[in-house]
Enzyme design. Structure first.
Site, PDB file in Angstrom:
ATOM      1  N   GLY A   1     -51.266-106.285 -21.980  1.00 43.03           N
ATOM      2  CA  GLY A   1     -51.618-107.692 -22.170  1.00 43.03           C
ATOM      3  C   GLY A   1     -50.683-108.388 -23.139  1.00 43.03           C
ATOM      4  O   GLY A   1     -49.590-107.903 -23.418  1.00 43.03           O
ATOM      5  N   ALA A   2     -51.116-109.563 -23.656  1.00 47.53           N
ATOM      6  CA  ALA A   2     -50.264-110.424 -24.485  1.00 47.53           C
ATOM      7  C   ALA A   2     -48.944-110.644 -23.738  1.00 47.53           C
ATOM      8  O   ALA A   2     -47.862-110.412 -24.270  1.00 47.53           O
ATOM      9  CB  ALA A   2     -50.040-109.823 -25.875  1.00 47.53           C
TER      10      ALA A   2
ATOM     11  N   GLY B   1     -41.033-111.198 -20.054  1.00 44.00           N
ATOM     12  CA  GLY B   1     -40.607-109.827 -19.702  1.00 44.00           C
ATOM     13  C   GLY B   1     -41.582-109.232 -18.694  1.00 44.00           C
ATOM     14  O   GLY B   1     -41.166-108.642 -17.677  1.00 44.00           O
ATOM     15  N   HIS B   2     -42.873-109.394 -18.958  1.00 44.63           N
ATOM     16  CA  HIS B   2     -43.878-108.896 -17.994  1.00 44.63           C
ATOM     17  C   HIS B   2     -43.790-109.678 -16.690  1.00 44.63           C
ATOM     18  O   HIS B   2     -43.941-109.110 -15.603  1.00 44.63           O
ATOM     19  CB  HIS B   2     -45.296-109.055 -18.563  1.00 44.63           C
ATOM     20  CG  HIS B   2     -45.551-108.266 -19.805  1.00 44.63           C
ATOM     21  ND1 HIS B   2     -45.601-108.842 -21.053  1.00 44.63           N
ATOM     22  CD2 HIS B   2     -45.770-106.945 -19.992  1.00 44.63           C
ATOM     23  CE1 HIS B   2     -45.857-107.900 -21.951  1.00 44.63           C
ATOM     24  NE2 HIS B   2     -45.958-106.744 -21.344  1.00 44.63           N
TER      25      HIS B   2
ATOM     26  N   GLN C   1     -52.235 -94.495 -27.756  1.00 45.94           N
ATOM     27  CA  GLN C   1     -50.795 -94.510 -28.035  1.00 45.94           C
ATOM     28  C   GLN C   1     -50.443 -95.171 -29.367  1.00 45.94           C
ATOM     29  O   GLN C   1     -49.276 -95.346 -29.681  1.00 45.94           O
ATOM     30  CB  GLN C   1     -50.029 -95.152 -26.878  1.00 45.94           C
ATOM     31  CG  GLN C   1     -50.199 -96.647 -26.714  1.00 45.94           C
ATOM     32  CD  GLN C   1     -49.543 -97.129 -25.439  1.00 45.94           C
ATOM     33  OE1 GLN C   1     -50.067 -96.937 -24.355  1.00 45.94           O
ATOM     34  NE2 GLN C   1     -48.387 -97.766 -25.552  1.00 45.94           N
TER      35      GLN C   1
ATOM     36  N   LYS D   1     -36.602-102.431 -22.138  1.00 48.55           N
ATOM     37  CA  LYS D   1     -36.702-102.581 -23.599  1.00 48.55           C
ATOM     38  C   LYS D   1     -37.292-101.315 -24.221  1.00 48.55           C
ATOM     39  O   LYS D   1     -36.821-100.837 -25.239  1.00 48.55           O
ATOM     40  CB  LYS D   1     -37.547-103.788 -23.995  1.00 48.55           C
ATOM     41  CG  LYS D   1     -37.589-103.947 -25.518  1.00 48.55           C
ATOM     42  CD  LYS D   1     -38.358-105.130 -25.955  1.00 48.55           C
ATOM     43  CE  LYS D   1     -39.828-104.919 -25.918  1.00 48.55           C
ATOM     44  NZ  LYS D   1     -40.355-104.067 -27.004  1.00 48.55           N
TER      45      LYS D   1
ATOM     46  N   SER E   1     -44.518-108.529 -27.088  1.00 45.29           N
ATOM     47  CA  SER E   1     -45.819-109.092 -27.477  1.00 45.29           C
ATOM     48  C   SER E   1     -45.912-109.215 -28.992  1.00 45.29           C
ATOM     49  O   SER E   1     -46.633-110.058 -29.522  1.00 45.29           O
ATOM     50  CB  SER E   1     -46.942-108.187 -26.972  1.00 45.29           C
ATOM     51  OG  SER E   1     -46.775-107.977 -25.592  1.00 45.29           O
TER      52      SER E   1
HETATM   53  O1  PAF Z   1     -45.256-100.530 -22.286  1.00 44.20           O
HETATM   54  C1  PAF Z   1     -46.483-100.743 -22.414  1.00 44.20           C
HETATM   55  O2  PAF Z   1     -46.947-101.884 -22.483  1.00 44.20           O
HETATM   56  C2  PAF Z   1     -47.425 -99.544 -22.533  1.00 44.20           C
HETATM   57  O3  PAF Z   1     -46.845 -98.503 -23.213  1.00 44.20           O
HETATM   58  C3  PAF Z   1     -47.969 -99.089 -21.165  1.00 44.20           C
HETATM   59  C4  PAF Z   1     -46.860 -98.550 -20.280  1.00 44.20           C
HETATM   60  C5  PAF Z   1     -48.673-100.238 -20.474  1.00 44.20           C
HETATM   61  C6  PAF Z   1     -48.978 -97.964 -21.363  1.00 44.20           C
HETATM   62  O4  PAF Z   1     -50.064 -98.392 -22.137  1.00 44.20           O
END
Ligand code: PAF
Length: 280
Positions: A31-32, A36-37, A61, A149, A186
């Site tokens: 999210g956020a 790039g997304h 993570q 990135k 983000s």
């Molecule tokens: O790159 C990210 O935003 C995260 O590491 C991912 C791949 C969505 C896993 O939570």
């Protein structure tokens, strides 16, 4: 665009598309979302019969609880953007939906997992591998899209797919940058106006290091980049490594097969930013 929260609803929707013979493309996100997304989703939508994205801030993570707490969360705006850029399905699960039973798997990526992000953020790539493998299991994508990135993440996700023998193609998409060169992230929205100006220096210095690489050894370039970045107010280098693009092990010469990448992590105030540049 359909927004689903449960694994069962996601699987039901995807089954329909599969029955119509459509290939499934997937963009996992936390999210956020930013441009790039958007680039990942546009490419995914262009190359697949159906484009699914997920929004899940994956606690597993984050090695730093404060970083997890401060991670920006903008689900409504994210869904607007995803629809605009061509997503068909957005999966927004709860933690229980992603991890219905505790997932304590540990992944051995060898030396590639123990450098850079792996060294600075213990357990980070176990968390990434857990969530990515779980999401792949639910979505069963033909293709999945990751940004360059997060260079080490991209390499290790490819390794994960090999290790687990998953039938998914990993597609790398080039880093999208702000007009002044700062890699979109983000975390950029946590920078103050003054820090935002300083942060742009990271990429300016990386770009200048391409010229330095014509006359200096990799170690010389490391000293140049580290010194120059640390001289910018607000910036503090956590690491800058020049590595083989496949093994992620440091190189001592520009010669030899394969590609060579410089990967950096920098604190700008309290905000941790990463970026990279390809030398060869
Ligand atoms: O790159 C990210 O935003 C995260 O590491 C991912 C791949 C969505 C896993 O939570």
């Amino acid at each position: 665009m359909k927004i689903v929260h449960s694994a069962a609803a996601l699987e039901g929707l995807l089954r329909q598309y599969r029955e119509e013979g459509k290939s499934v493309g997937f963009v996992p996100t936390m999210g956020a979302l930013h441009e790039g997304h958007a680039a990942l989703v546009r490419r995914c939508a262009a190359e697949n019969g159906v484009c699914a994205a997920s929004i899940f801030v994956n606690p597993a993570q984050f090695d730093n609880p404060e970083d997890l707490r401060l991670y920006p969360r903008t689900p409504e705006g994210d869904c607007v953007l995803l629809e605009e850029v061509g997503a068909d399905i957005v999966f927004v699960p709860s933690e229980e939906e992603v991890y219905p039973v505790p997932d304590n798997r540990v992944f051995d990526f060898g030396l590639s997992g123990r450098v850079m992000e792996g060294a600075c953020r213990p357990g980070h790539f176990d968390g990434v591998a857990r969530v990515v493998s779980r999401l792949f299991d639910l979505v069963k994508p033909h293709r999945a899209y990751f940004g360059e990135k997060d260079f080490q993440q991209l390499v290790l996700v490819r390794r994960l797919v090999e290790m687990l023998q998953l039938p998914v193609e990993i597609v790398a998409v080039a880093t999208v940058r702000e007009p002044d060169g700062l890699a979109m992230s983000s975390r950029n929205r946590r920078l103050t106006a003054e820090q935002r100006v300083c942060a742009a220096e990271i990429f300016h210095i990386l770009r200048e290091s391409l010229l330095q690489a014509e006359k200096l050894s990799p170690d010389g370039v490391i000293r140049f980049v580290t010194g120059a970045v640390n001289n910018v107010p607000e910036l503090r280098v956590e690491y800058f490594n020049i590595v083989d693009g496949l093994t992620l092990q440091p190189v001592t010469s520009w010669r030899g097969p394969g590609n060579i990448v410089g990967a950096i992590a920098v604190y700008c105030g309290e905000v941790r930013l990463i970026d990279n540049i390809r030398y060869r």
